[in-house]
Design a protein around this motif. Structure first.
Motif, mmCIF file in Angstrom:
data_model
loop_
_atom_site.group_PDB
_atom_site.id
_atom_site.type_symbol
_atom_site.label_atom_id
_atom_site.label_comp_id
_atom_site.label_asym_id
_atom_site.label_seq_id
_atom_site.Cartn_x
_atom_site.Cartn_y
_atom_site.Cartn_z
ATOM 1 N N ALA A 1 -0.800 -10.976 48.384
ATOM 2 C CA ALA A 1 -1.925 -10.683 49.272
ATOM 3 C C ALA A 1 -3.249 -10.497 48.531
ATOM 4 O O ALA A 1 -4.266 -10.231 49.159
ATOM 5 C CB ALA A 1 -1.620 -9.434 50.090
ATOM 6 N N THR A 2 -3.241 -10.643 47.221
ATOM 7 C CA THR A 2 -4.476 -10.528 46.443
ATOM 8 C C THR A 2 -5.025 -11.925 46.188
ATOM 9 O O THR A 2 -4.332 -12.769 45.619
ATOM 10 C CB THR A 2 -4.212 -9.812 45.098
ATOM 11 N N SER A 3 -6.246 -12.159 46.630
ATOM 12 C CA SER A 3 -6.844 -13.491 46.456
ATOM 13 C C SER A 3 -8.185 -13.372 45.733
ATOM 14 O O SER A 3 -8.801 -12.307 45.703
ATOM 15 C CB SER A 3 -7.073 -14.157 47.813
ATOM 16 N N ILE A 4 -8.636 -14.479 45.180
ATOM 17 C CA ILE A 4 -9.945 -14.531 44.509
ATOM 18 C C ILE A 4 -11.038 -14.124 45.493
ATOM 19 O O ILE A 4 -11.954 -13.365 45.159
ATOM 20 C CB ILE A 4 -10.219 -15.948 43.952
ATOM 21 N N GLU A 5 -10.944 -14.615 46.722
ATOM 22 C CA GLU A 5 -11.965 -14.303 47.729
ATOM 23 C C GLU A 5 -12.021 -12.805 48.013
ATOM 24 O O GLU A 5 -13.103 -12.220 48.091
ATOM 25 C CB GLU A 5 -11.676 -15.073 49.016
ATOM 26 N N GLN A 6 -10.848 -12.165 48.161
ATOM 27 C CA GLN A 6 -10.828 -10.728 48.428
ATOM 28 C C GLN A 6 -11.363 -9.938 47.242
ATOM 29 O O GLN A 6 -12.077 -8.947 47.413
ATOM 30 C CB GLN A 6 -9.405 -10.277 48.746
ATOM 31 N N VAL A 7 -11.002 -10.370 46.038
ATOM 32 C CA VAL A 7 -11.498 -9.691 44.835
ATOM 33 C C VAL A 7 -13.017 -9.791 44.777
ATOM 34 O O VAL A 7 -13.713 -8.800 44.518
ATOM 35 C CB VAL A 7 -10.849 -10.288 43.569
ATOM 36 N N ALA A 8 -13.560 -10.987 45.025
ATOM 37 C CA ALA A 8 -15.012 -11.174 44.989
ATOM 38 C C ALA A 8 -15.700 -10.285 46.013
ATOM 39 O O ALA A 8 -16.697 -9.612 45.709
ATOM 40 C CB ALA A 8 -15.349 -12.648 45.244
ATOM 41 N N ARG A 9 -15.139 -10.246 47.231
ATOM 42 C CA ARG A 9 -15.733 -9.430 48.286
ATOM 43 C C ARG A 9 -15.746 -7.955 47.881
ATOM 44 O O ARG A 9 -16.757 -7.274 48.012
ATOM 45 C CB ARG A 9 -14.969 -9.632 49.591
ATOM 46 N N ARG A 10 -14.607 -7.467 47.381
ATOM 47 C CA ARG A 10 -14.542 -6.052 47.034
ATOM 48 C C ARG A 10 -15.430 -5.720 45.831
ATOM 49 O O ARG A 10 -15.990 -4.636 45.747
ATOM 50 C CB ARG A 10 -13.108 -5.629 46.749
ATOM 51 N N ALA A 11 -15.554 -6.654 44.910
ATOM 52 C CA ALA A 11 -16.372 -6.418 43.717
ATOM 53 C C ALA A 11 -17.861 -6.580 43.996
ATOM 54 O O ALA A 11 -18.695 -6.217 43.168
ATOM 55 C CB ALA A 11 -15.951 -7.366 42.604
ATOM 56 N N GLY A 12 -18.187 -7.157 45.155
ATOM 57 C CA GLY A 12 -19.595 -7.362 45.486
ATOM 58 C C GLY A 12 -20.222 -8.526 44.728
ATOM 59 O O GLY A 12 -21.412 -8.507 44.408
#
Length: 195
Positions: free
Chosen positions: A29-40
């Motif tokens: 459930a961890t994706s590049i898109e989610q990481v980018a969103r959470r990291a801002g």
């Protein structure tokens, strides 16, 4: 000049976001898109640093584990018990270890990277501790350090899977000490095992 330097703040934010998502949701459930969103940051910012999710998660685990020495110094069985007990009493560390265990099937490259970078040297140091304890008479003379390490590692996974993440270092130590006791460990020793 080769171009604009990467932002250290962005690096840290990406790795922190990836670790949080890995712990909360797991590998799948961890994706590049989610990481980018959470990291801002943008996805392009993440991809400039990591070619794919596997590379990102390997770097995330390496950052989370810090930079332990290649050959950790473990003085004796008591030192080993203390270190493992404190590590297993950290709720985030417990969740990370469970996620890494799941990676054996879900993302074997991640499990292999963790084992290669952190597991192999630690395991060799633990085997040496058990061999010295055996030679001092603290373990039975026929103790096989490889087998004992497998038994204790299995006990660690049992604790991770069956005990609450609120376990204290003392709780974990009691558990692991009981396992070692049944394997014949006696801290006081029985004299010089070579005589």
């Amino acid at each position: 000049m080769p171009g604009r330097p990467r932002s250290l703040e962005a690096d840290a934010a990406i790795l922190a976001a990836a670790l949080d998502l890995l712990l909360e949701r797991g590998i799948e459930a961890t994706s590049i898109e989610q990481v980018a969103r959470r990291a801002g940051v943008t996805r392009a910012t993440v991809y400039r640093r990591f070619a794919d999710k596997t590379q990102l998660l390997v770097a995330t685990v390496e950052a989370a584990c810090g930079s332990p020495p290649a050959a950790p110094e473990i003085r004796d069985v008591e030192h080993l018990l203390t270190g493992w007990s404190y590590a297993l009493a950290d709720p985030r560390q417990r969740r990370l270890l469970r996620r890494l265990y799941a990676a054996t099937d879900d993302l074997p490259e991640l499990a292999t990277a963790y084992r290669t970078r952190f597991g192999e040297h630690r395991d060799q140091a633990r085997r040496q501790v058990f061999a010295r304890a055996r030679d001092r008479g603290q373990l039975p003379a026929d103790t096989d350090p490889d087998v004992l390490l497998d038994v204790l590692t299995g006990a660690v996974w049992q604790h991770l899977g069956s005990r609450p993440d609120t376990s204290t270092p003392a709780d974990v130590e009691r558990f692991l000490r009981a396992v070692l006791h049944h394997a014949g460990y006696r801290p006081e020793g029985r004299g010089d095992a070579t005589h």
